[in-house]
Design an enzyme around this catalytic site. Structure first.
Site, short mmCIF file in Angstrom:
data_model
loop_
_atom_site.label_atom_id
_atom_site.label_comp_id
_atom_site.label_asym_id
_atom_site.label_seq_id
_atom_site.Cartn_x
_atom_site.Cartn_y
_atom_site.Cartn_z
N ASP A 68 -1.39 -1.36 -0.05
CA ASP A 68 -0.72 -1.31 1.24
C ASP A 68 0.01 0.01 1.49
O ASP A 68 0.91 0.09 2.32
CB ASP A 68 0.28 -2.46 1.35
CG ASP A 68 1.32 -2.42 0.25
OD1 ASP A 68 0.98 -2.08 -0.90
OD2 ASP A 68 2.50 -2.74 0.51
N ARG A 77 -2.29 10.17 -2.56
CA ARG A 77 -3.18 9.72 -3.63
C ARG A 77 -4.52 10.46 -3.55
O ARG A 77 -5.07 10.90 -4.57
CB ARG A 77 -3.41 8.21 -3.50
CG ARG A 77 -2.15 7.37 -3.50
CD ARG A 77 -1.64 7.06 -4.89
NE ARG A 77 -0.33 6.44 -4.84
CZ ARG A 77 -0.10 5.15 -4.67
NH1 ARG A 77 -1.12 4.32 -4.55
NH2 ARG A 77 1.14 4.68 -4.67
N LYS A 180 4.21 -8.87 3.10
CA LYS A 180 5.12 -8.17 2.20
C LYS A 180 6.10 -7.33 3.01
O LYS A 180 5.73 -6.71 4.01
CB LYS A 180 4.33 -7.26 1.26
CG LYS A 180 5.21 -6.33 0.41
CD LYS A 180 4.41 -5.22 -0.20
CE LYS A 180 5.30 -4.06 -0.55
NZ LYS A 180 4.58 -2.94 -1.16
N GLU A 220 10.81 -8.77 -1.51
CA GLU A 220 10.84 -7.62 -2.41
C GLU A 220 12.05 -6.70 -2.19
O GLU A 220 11.97 -5.75 -1.42
CB GLU A 220 9.55 -6.79 -2.26
CG GLU A 220 9.50 -5.59 -3.19
CD GLU A 220 8.28 -4.70 -2.98
OE1 GLU A 220 8.18 -3.67 -3.67
OE2 GLU A 220 7.44 -5.03 -2.13
N GLU A 222 13.46 -3.98 -4.04
CA GLU A 222 13.19 -3.17 -5.23
C GLU A 222 14.44 -2.45 -5.70
O GLU A 222 15.02 -1.67 -4.95
CB GLU A 222 12.09 -2.16 -4.94
CG GLU A 222 11.77 -1.28 -6.15
CD GLU A 222 10.63 -0.30 -5.91
OE1 GLU A 222 10.38 0.54 -6.80
OE2 GLU A 222 9.99 -0.37 -4.85
N LYS A 262 8.82 -10.42 -5.44
CA LYS A 262 8.28 -9.20 -6.03
C LYS A 262 9.46 -8.37 -6.54
O LYS A 262 9.86 -7.38 -5.91
CB LYS A 262 7.45 -8.41 -5.02
CG LYS A 262 6.74 -7.21 -5.65
CD LYS A 262 5.69 -6.60 -4.73
CE LYS A 262 5.04 -5.39 -5.40
NZ LYS A 262 3.93 -4.84 -4.61
N SER A 304 5.44 -2.55 -10.39
CA SER A 304 5.43 -1.69 -11.58
C SER A 304 6.44 -0.57 -11.48
O SER A 304 6.94 -0.08 -12.51
CB SER A 304 4.03 -1.10 -11.80
OG SER A 304 3.58 -0.43 -10.64
N GLY A 306 6.54 2.62 -10.97
CA GLY A 306 6.40 3.93 -11.59
C GLY A 306 6.23 3.90 -13.10
O GLY A 306 6.14 4.95 -13.73
N SER A 331 2.13 -7.65 -9.18
CA SER A 331 1.71 -7.16 -7.88
C SER A 331 1.79 -5.64 -7.96
O SER A 331 2.75 -5.02 -7.52
CB SER A 331 2.62 -7.70 -6.75
OG SER A 331 2.22 -7.16 -5.50
N ARG A 334 0.16 1.41 -8.19
CA ARG A 334 -0.21 2.53 -9.07
C ARG A 334 -0.67 2.06 -10.45
O ARG A 334 -1.57 2.66 -11.05
CB ARG A 334 0.99 3.49 -9.20
CG ARG A 334 1.23 4.31 -7.95
CD ARG A 334 2.51 5.12 -8.06
NE ARG A 334 3.70 4.30 -7.90
CZ ARG A 334 4.94 4.74 -8.08
NH1 ARG A 334 5.15 5.99 -8.44
NH2 ARG A 334 5.97 3.94 -7.89
N TYR A 393 7.00 5.37 0.29
CA TYR A 393 5.61 5.18 0.70
C TYR A 393 5.55 4.41 2.01
O TYR A 393 6.56 3.85 2.43
CB TYR A 393 4.81 4.47 -0.39
CG TYR A 393 5.07 3.00 -0.54
CD1 TYR A 393 4.12 2.09 -0.11
CD2 TYR A 393 6.24 2.51 -1.11
CE1 TYR A 393 4.33 0.74 -0.24
CE2 TYR A 393 6.45 1.18 -1.25
CZ TYR A 393 5.51 0.27 -0.82
OH TYR A 393 5.72 -1.08 -0.96
#
Length: 393
Positions: A68, A77, A180, A220, A222, A262, A304, A306, A331, A334, A393
Site C-alpha cells: 500500500d 522503491r 488500514k 495501526e 506505529e 497492526k 516490521s 524497518g 503484515s 519491506r 510513506y
C-alpha cells in the site's frame, strides 16, 4: 408499537424533570427524579461478515502482504533498482506481487494503495480479481497521510476522516474487505499526551466508519523505531498508546471481534547500543499485548518497521513458541518485498525468480506464525537492516 414508543419517550422525558409534580386534591407532592441508564446500540448490518473476514485473515500460517505504499514511496522503491516512477512500472511491480502462484497458501490478505485497487494487469484483469483467485482478500489503505500536529512537540497527526464513509463504501463495492489506517507515535518527541490522544481518537473514528461500511479496520498506531531509548521505555510508551486506543475504540462502539491490530514490536530504539534478542522482543511484546489487548480481538498482525527480513521473522517466530489469546502474525511490506525487488531489477527475464523470492519470504513468515521457523540457510541480504530515520510513506 407507536403508542408504546410514545409512552416510553414520555417516561424518559418526565424522569429527567426535577420539577415534575403529582396533584392529589389541593396537595402538590414533588416527584423524586429518576435515573435512566442510556446505552449505545450498534446497527450491526455487517457484523457477521466482519467477523468472518477477520477470522479468514487471521487463519493459521497466514499473514498480510502490505503493498500500500503511496505512489511517491513506491517510486523510491523503484528508484533503488533503477526504474522510473511511472504508472507502467508501478503496475508491473504490483502485478508481479498479485499474480504470484501459490501465494495464498501463506498470505491471507493484501493491503493495496487506491491506484492498485482500481488497476488492471497488462492483460486486462483487475488486480483485485487476481488476489481473489489466489485466495487472498483485498484490502485498502484509507488514511491521507501524516501532517504536523499544532501544539505538539514537533509531532504528527493522520488526516483522512473527511469523506471516509463514502470512500470506504466505494472501496467495498470495488472488492476491498478490510482497511488500514496508519498513524505514528515518536518516542524521542515525547510522546506528548496530545499526540497520543489524537492518534487514538482518529483510529477509533476510522474503525467505526469502516465497520459501518463493511470493511474490517486494521488499527495501526506505529511506535516508531527512531531513537536511542531502551526496550523498557518502548514498553512504557506502547502500553500508554494501546490503553488510550482501546478506550476510544470502546467509546466509539467498535466491535472488537471485527478488527485487526497492526502494532510495532516492542524493541529498543534503532540507535540504542543495547540490542534485544528475539526472545526478549517476544517477552516484552507479549507482555504489553496481554496487559492491553482484549482476547476478543482475532488477530495481531505485526509491522516490521524497518527490521531486516530475517530479524522480523525471527521475532515473530519467538512470539509463537507458546499459545496466545490471538492469532499472532505479520503484515509486512519491506520485510517481504526487499529481496523481491533486488531479484527482479525491473527485468522481464527475472520475473519468475522474483516470484520465487516472494514465496520464500512468505513461507518463512508462515512458518514463524506457526512457531516453526529457522534462519538456517538465509541469504546474507535478508539479514540487512532496512531502518530509515524519520521514515514516511
Amino acid at each position: 408499537m407507536a403508542a408504546v414508543a410514545m409512552s416510553a419517550g414520555m417516561a424518559l422525558k418526565s424522569s429527567f424533570c426535577g420539577a415534575a409534580v403529582q396533584q392529589s386534591g389541593a396537595t402538590a407532592v414533588a416527584a423524586k427524579p429518576q435515573r435512566v441508564a442510556m446505552f449505545a446500540v450498534r446497527a450491526g448490518g455487517y457484523d457477521e461478515e466482519l467477523v468472518k473476514t477477520a477470522k479468514t485473515i487471521a487463519s493459521p500460517g497466514r499473514g498480510i502482504l502490505a503493498i500500500d505504499e503511496s505512489n511517491a514511496t513506491c517510486g523510491k522503491r523503484l528508484a533503488s533498482i533503477g526504474l522510473e516512477n511511472n504508472e507502467v512500472n508501478r503496475q508491473a511491480y504490483r502485478q508481479l506481487l498479485c499474480t504470484t502462484p501459490g501465494l495464498g497458501e501463506y498470505i491471507s490478505g493484501a493491503i493495496m494503495f487506491e491506484e492498485t485497487l482500481y488497476q488492471s494487469t497488462s492483460d486486462g484483469k483487475l488486480m483485485v480479481d487476481c488476489l481473489k483467485e489466489g485466495g487472498i482478500l483485498p484490502g485498502i489503505k484509507v488514511d491521507k497521510g501524516l501532517v504536523p500536529l499544532p501544539g505538539s512537540n514537533d509531532e504528527s497527526w493522520c488526516q483522512g476522516l473527511d469523506g471516509l464513509a463514502s470512500r470506504t463504501a466505494a472501496y467495498y463495492k470495488q472488492g476491498a474487505r478490510f482497511a488500514k489506517w496508519r498513524t505514528v507515535v515518536s518516542i524521542p518527541n515525547g510522546p506528548s499526551d496530545l499526540a497520543i490522544t489524537e492518534a487514538a481518537w482518529g483510529l477509533a473514528r476510522y474503525a467505526a466508519i469502516c465497520q459501518d461500511t463493511g470493511l474490517v479496520p486494521i488499527v495501526e498506531p506505529e511506535v516508531l523505531l527512531d531513537g536511542s531509548h531502551g526496550i523498557d521505555r518502548t514498553l512504557e510508551v506502547a502500553e500508554k498508546v494501546w490503553s488510550k486506543v482501546f478506550y476510544f475504540l470502546a467509546e466509539n462502539n467498535v466491535m472488537f471481534e471485527g478488527i485487526l491490530l497492526k502494532p510495532s514490536m516492542v524493541t529498543p530504539g534503532a540507535e540504542c547500543p543495547e540490542r534485544a534478542t528475539p526472545e526478549q522482543v517476544a517477552e516484552y511484546t507479549l507482555r504489553m499485548l496481554k496487559r492491553r489487548v482484549p482476547p476478543a480481538v482475532p488477530g495481531i498482525m505485526f509491522l516490521s518497521g524497518g527490521q531486516s527480513e530475517v530479524e522480523a521473522t525471527l521475532n515473530l517466530n519467538a512470539m509463537n513458541q507458546s499459545p496466545n489469546p490471538w492469532h499472532v502474525s505479520f503484515s509486512y511490506a519491506r520485510a517481504l518485498q526487499n529481496s523481491v525487488l533486488k531479484t527482479w531489477k525491473g527485468q522481464p527475464e527475472n520475473l519468475e525468480a522474483a516470484k520465487k523470492a516472494l514465496l520464500v519470504r512468505a513461507k518463512a513468515n508462515s512458518l514463524a506464525q506457526l512457531g516453526k521457523y529457522s534462519a538456517e540457510g538465509e541469504a546474507k541480504e535478508a539479514k540487512e537492516g532496512m531502518f530509515v530515520k524519520g521514515y514516511t510513506y
